[in-house]
Design an enzyme around this catalytic site. Structure first.
Site, PDB file in Angstrom:
ATOM      1  N   GLY A  13      44.799 -26.867   3.792  1.00  9.15           N
ATOM      2  CA  GLY A  13      43.791 -26.659   4.684  1.00  9.15           C
ATOM      3  C   GLY A  13      44.350 -26.295   6.069  1.00  9.15           C
ATOM      4  O   GLY A  13      44.103 -26.977   7.024  1.00  9.15           O
ATOM      5  N   ASN A  80      45.393 -32.502   3.973  1.00  7.68           N
ATOM      6  CA  ASN A  80      44.522 -32.132   5.348  1.00  7.68           C
ATOM      7  C   ASN A  80      43.210 -31.642   4.819  1.00  7.68           C
ATOM      8  O   ASN A  80      42.343 -32.156   5.593  1.00  7.68           O
ATOM      9  CB  ASN A  80      45.359 -31.560   6.296  1.00  7.68           C
ATOM     10  CG  ASN A  80      44.449 -31.262   7.349  1.00  7.68           C
ATOM     11  OD1 ASN A  80      44.195 -31.848   8.190  1.00  7.68           O
ATOM     12  ND2 ASN A  80      43.928 -29.726   7.448  1.00  7.68           N
ATOM     13  N   TYR A 144      30.140 -38.476   3.885  1.00  5.06           N
ATOM     14  CA  TYR A 144      31.536 -38.190   4.454  1.00  5.06           C
ATOM     15  C   TYR A 144      32.050 -39.771   4.429  1.00  5.06           C
ATOM     16  O   TYR A 144      33.425 -39.869   4.441  1.00  5.06           O
ATOM     17  CB  TYR A 144      31.422 -37.703   5.766  1.00  5.06           C
ATOM     18  CG  TYR A 144      32.609 -37.333   6.540  1.00  5.06           C
ATOM     19  CD1 TYR A 144      33.336 -36.563   6.105  1.00  5.06           C
ATOM     20  CD2 TYR A 144      33.110 -37.863   7.824  1.00  5.06           C
ATOM     21  CE1 TYR A 144      34.880 -36.118   6.546  1.00  5.06           C
ATOM     22  CE2 TYR A 144      34.351 -37.644   8.280  1.00  5.06           C
ATOM     23  CZ  TYR A 144      35.109 -36.779   7.896  1.00  5.06           C
ATOM     24  OH  TYR A 144      36.200 -36.459   8.455  1.00  5.06           O
ATOM     25  N   LYS A 148      35.701 -40.591   2.685  1.00  4.03           N
ATOM     26  CA  LYS A 148      36.936 -41.034   3.344  1.00  4.03           C
ATOM     27  C   LYS A 148      37.188 -42.519   3.286  1.00  4.03           C
ATOM     28  O   LYS A 148      38.578 -42.843   3.172  1.00  4.03           O
ATOM     29  CB  LYS A 148      36.748 -41.053   5.129  1.00  4.03           C
ATOM     30  CG  LYS A 148      36.717 -39.382   5.617  1.00  4.03           C
ATOM     31  CD  LYS A 148      38.035 -38.575   5.035  1.00  4.03           C
ATOM     32  CE  LYS A 148      38.091 -37.209   5.654  1.00  4.03           C
ATOM     33  NZ  LYS A 148      39.193 -36.493   5.252  1.00  4.03           N
ATOM     34  N   PRO A 174      42.099 -40.283  12.276  1.00  4.59           N
ATOM     35  CA  PRO A 174      41.609 -39.704  13.447  1.00  4.59           C
ATOM     36  C   PRO A 174      40.281 -40.086  13.803  1.00  4.59           C
ATOM     37  O   PRO A 174      39.294 -40.193  13.099  1.00  4.59           O
ATOM     38  CB  PRO A 174      41.903 -38.199  13.593  1.00  4.59           C
ATOM     39  CG  PRO A 174      42.413 -38.058  12.063  1.00  4.59           C
ATOM     40  CD  PRO A 174      42.088 -38.861  11.205  1.00  4.59           C
ATOM     41  N   LEU A 176      37.569 -38.732  17.226  1.00  2.00           N
ATOM     42  CA  LEU A 176      36.868 -37.334  17.405  1.00  2.00           C
ATOM     43  C   LEU A 176      37.973 -36.190  17.849  1.00  2.00           C
ATOM     44  O   LEU A 176      38.475 -36.310  19.023  1.00  2.00           O
ATOM     45  CB  LEU A 176      35.875 -37.616  18.646  1.00  2.00           C
ATOM     46  CG  LEU A 176      35.176 -36.395  19.016  1.00  2.00           C
ATOM     47  CD1 LEU A 176      34.017 -36.221  18.226  1.00  2.00           C
ATOM     48  CD2 LEU A 176      34.423 -36.883  20.421  1.00  2.00           C
ATOM     49  N   THR A 179      37.845 -29.325  16.729  1.00  2.00           N
ATOM     50  CA  THR A 179      38.205 -28.272  15.658  1.00  2.00           C
ATOM     51  C   THR A 179      36.789 -27.739  15.425  1.00  2.00           C
ATOM     52  O   THR A 179      36.001 -27.886  15.858  1.00  2.00           O
ATOM     53  CB  THR A 179      38.970 -28.972  14.576  1.00  2.00           C
ATOM     54  OG1 THR A 179      37.891 -29.779  13.978  1.00  2.00           O
ATOM     55  CG2 THR A 179      40.203 -29.953  14.712  1.00  2.00           C
TER      56      THR A 179
HETATM   57  P1  NAP Z   1      38.660 -27.719  10.384  1.00  2.00           P
HETATM   58  O1  NAP Z   1      39.094 -27.124  11.622  1.00  2.00           O
HETATM   59  O2  NAP Z   1      37.284 -27.303   9.828  1.00  2.00           O
HETATM   60  O3  NAP Z   1      39.654 -27.554   9.065  1.00  2.00           O
HETATM   61  C1  NAP Z   1      39.385 -27.880   7.892  1.00  2.00           C
HETATM   62  C2  NAP Z   1      40.413 -27.178   7.165  1.00  2.00           C
HETATM   63  O4  NAP Z   1      40.128 -27.406   5.640  1.00  2.00           O
HETATM   64  C3  NAP Z   1      40.431 -25.734   7.035  1.00  2.00           C
HETATM   65  O5  NAP Z   1      41.533 -25.180   7.008  1.00  2.00           O
HETATM   66  C4  NAP Z   1      39.824 -25.098   5.823  1.00  2.00           C
HETATM   67  O6  NAP Z   1      40.087 -24.032   5.434  1.00  2.00           O
HETATM   68  C5  NAP Z   1      40.203 -26.408   4.891  1.00  2.00           C
HETATM   69  N1  NAP Z   1      39.463 -26.725   3.789  1.00  2.00           N
HETATM   70  C6  NAP Z   1      38.075 -26.939   3.424  1.00  2.00           C
HETATM   71  N2  NAP Z   1      37.593 -27.023   2.226  1.00  2.00           N
HETATM   72  C7  NAP Z   1      38.809 -26.637   1.623  1.00  2.00           C
HETATM   73  C8  NAP Z   1      38.867 -26.092   0.344  1.00  2.00           C
HETATM   74  N3  NAP Z   1      37.951 -26.219  -0.544  1.00  2.00           N
HETATM   75  N4  NAP Z   1      39.970 -25.725  -0.198  1.00  2.00           N
HETATM   76  C9  NAP Z   1      41.062 -25.618   0.635  1.00  2.00           C
HETATM   77  N5  NAP Z   1      40.907 -26.058   2.022  1.00  2.00           N
HETATM   78  C10 NAP Z   1      40.015 -26.202   2.556  1.00  2.00           C
HETATM   79  O7  NAP Z   1      38.737 -29.093  10.399  1.00  2.00           O
HETATM   80  P2  NAP Z   1      39.606 -30.445  11.039  1.00  2.00           P
HETATM   81  O8  NAP Z   1      38.994 -31.336  11.969  1.00  2.00           O
HETATM   82  O9  NAP Z   1      40.865 -29.928  11.133  1.00  2.00           O
HETATM   83  O10 NAP Z   1      39.793 -31.151   9.548  1.00  2.00           O
HETATM   84  C11 NAP Z   1      41.066 -31.513   8.840  1.00  2.00           C
HETATM   85  C12 NAP Z   1      40.869 -32.830   8.106  1.00  2.00           C
HETATM   86  O11 NAP Z   1      40.613 -33.926   9.436  1.00  2.00           O
HETATM   87  C13 NAP Z   1      39.871 -33.157   7.254  1.00  2.00           C
HETATM   88  O12 NAP Z   1      40.146 -33.798   6.270  1.00  2.00           O
HETATM   89  C14 NAP Z   1      38.868 -33.797   8.276  1.00  2.00           C
HETATM   90  O13 NAP Z   1      37.941 -34.652   7.306  1.00  2.00           O
HETATM   91  C15 NAP Z   1      39.676 -34.682   9.119  1.00  2.00           C
HETATM   92  N6  NAP Z   1      39.225 -35.313  10.377  1.00  2.00           N
HETATM   93  C16 NAP Z   1      38.754 -34.635  11.237  1.00  2.00           C
HETATM   94  C17 NAP Z   1      38.138 -35.122  12.340  1.00  2.00           C
HETATM   95  C18 NAP Z   1      37.763 -34.452  13.474  1.00  2.00           C
HETATM   96  O14 NAP Z   1      37.230 -34.948  14.311  1.00  2.00           O
HETATM   97  N7  NAP Z   1      37.680 -32.895  13.546  1.00  2.00           N
HETATM   98  C19 NAP Z   1      38.381 -36.787  12.558  1.00  2.00           C
HETATM   99  C20 NAP Z   1      38.648 -37.139  11.550  1.00  2.00           C
HETATM  100  C21 NAP Z   1      39.266 -36.627  10.287  1.00  2.00           C
HETATM  101  P3  NAP Z   1      39.294 -22.813   4.852  1.00  2.00           P
HETATM  102  O15 NAP Z   1      37.873 -23.069   5.222  1.00  2.00           O
HETATM  103  O16 NAP Z   1      40.179 -21.543   4.987  1.00  2.00           O
HETATM  104  O17 NAP Z   1      39.495 -23.019   3.234  1.00  2.00           O
END
Ligand code: NAP
Length: 244
Positions: A13, A80, A144, A148, A174, A176, A179
């Protein structure tokens, strides 16, 4: 010398947000990085880029084989890839959304770990991207939160199984982070996504990437089990102080 010189890493990801920042941070520390997502054309410069859909067992097998071959071995796995769908009460949930959220965040992470583990060399490290949603429930996020919490459970169960082996394991949880996460969660509704980050200084993807690098660069006998990182203006997923 860069702290991760000579190390090889897989980041799932990595086409946006935290994964992209993490891949870039690992490259900056001298690691060779193989990265995957469903949009390989969006992966950052400098990585070995391959298509990866963590919900698809065959895609994962092909990705891991190509990545390990290209890297010549594996030291670090950053699980990730993840997402949420919707902010609705549980009774609005659908079979399709439940499957997508659990397959991506839970089965995908477990599958990638199972496939990578045989390749991870002594001194290796697995980092799972959890969330504060995996520590404390909040409303209208049942799937969700479930996913998690499962990531956290799997991380600690795996820690038990790995005990005695020279492979470290960390969950980074993390709060908030600004992204693409909310745009995905709100199915492309940019206005709803924008509101999530309105009038608050959220964490940046780079803040989280720094935490990943911190865990990876401790001395070999130190295992950072978990890192919980929130924006200063939040105490939980539900309580956020906004300006104005
Ligand atoms: P993001 O910008 O939407 O990035 C998510 C990434 O996951 C993208 O690169 C997406 O790539 C990839 N992805 C989604 N489904 C996938 C699949 N089936 N196979 C392969 N790749 C996949 O969101 P982010 O905030 O960076 O999230 C990254 C991680 O951080 C996640 O696990 C999320 O739960 C966690 N997180 C985020 C936050 C927050 O507030 N943003 C807080 C806590 C935890 P493609 O669409 O190109 O496949």
């Amino acid at each position: 010398m860069a702290a991760l010189h000579g190390k090889t890493a897989i980041v799932s990801g990595a086409s946006s947000g935290i994964g992209e920042a993490t891949a870039q941070a690992l490259l900056a520390e001298g690691a060779q990085v193989a990265a995957g997502s469903r949009h390989p054309d969006r992966l950052p410069d400098g990585v070995l880029a391959h298509a990866l859909d963590v919900t698809d067992p065959e895609s994962c097998e092909c990705f891991v084989a190509a990545a390990v071959d290209g890297l010549g071995g594996l030291d670090i796995l950053v699980n990730n890839a993840g997402m949420a769908l919707g902010r609705d009460p549980f009774w609005e949930s659908s079979e399709e959304d439940e499957r997508a959220v659990l397959e991506t965040n839970v089965n995908g992470l477990i599958r990638m770990t199972r496939l990578c583990l045989p390749h991870i060399r002594d001194g290796g490290h697995i980092v799972n991207m959890g969330s504060i949603a995996g520590r404390q429930a909040y409303e209208k996020a049942a799937l969700y939160v479930t996913a998690k919490f499962a990531v956290r459970g799997f991380t600690y169960a795996l820690r038990e199984d790995l005990l005695g082996r020279p492979i470290r394991l960390t969950t980074v949880d993390p709060g908030l982070v600004e992204t693409n996460f909310s745009a995905v969660r709100f199915r492309g509704d940019e206005e709803a996504a924008r509101k999530v980050y309105e009038n608050v200084e959220a964490l940046t993807p780079e803040d989280i990437a720094e935490c990943v690098v911190f865990a990876l660069t401790r001395p070999p006998h130190v295992n950072v089990d978990e890192l919980v990182v929130k924006a200063l203006a939040q105490s939980s997923a539900a309580r956020i102080v906004r300006n104005a």
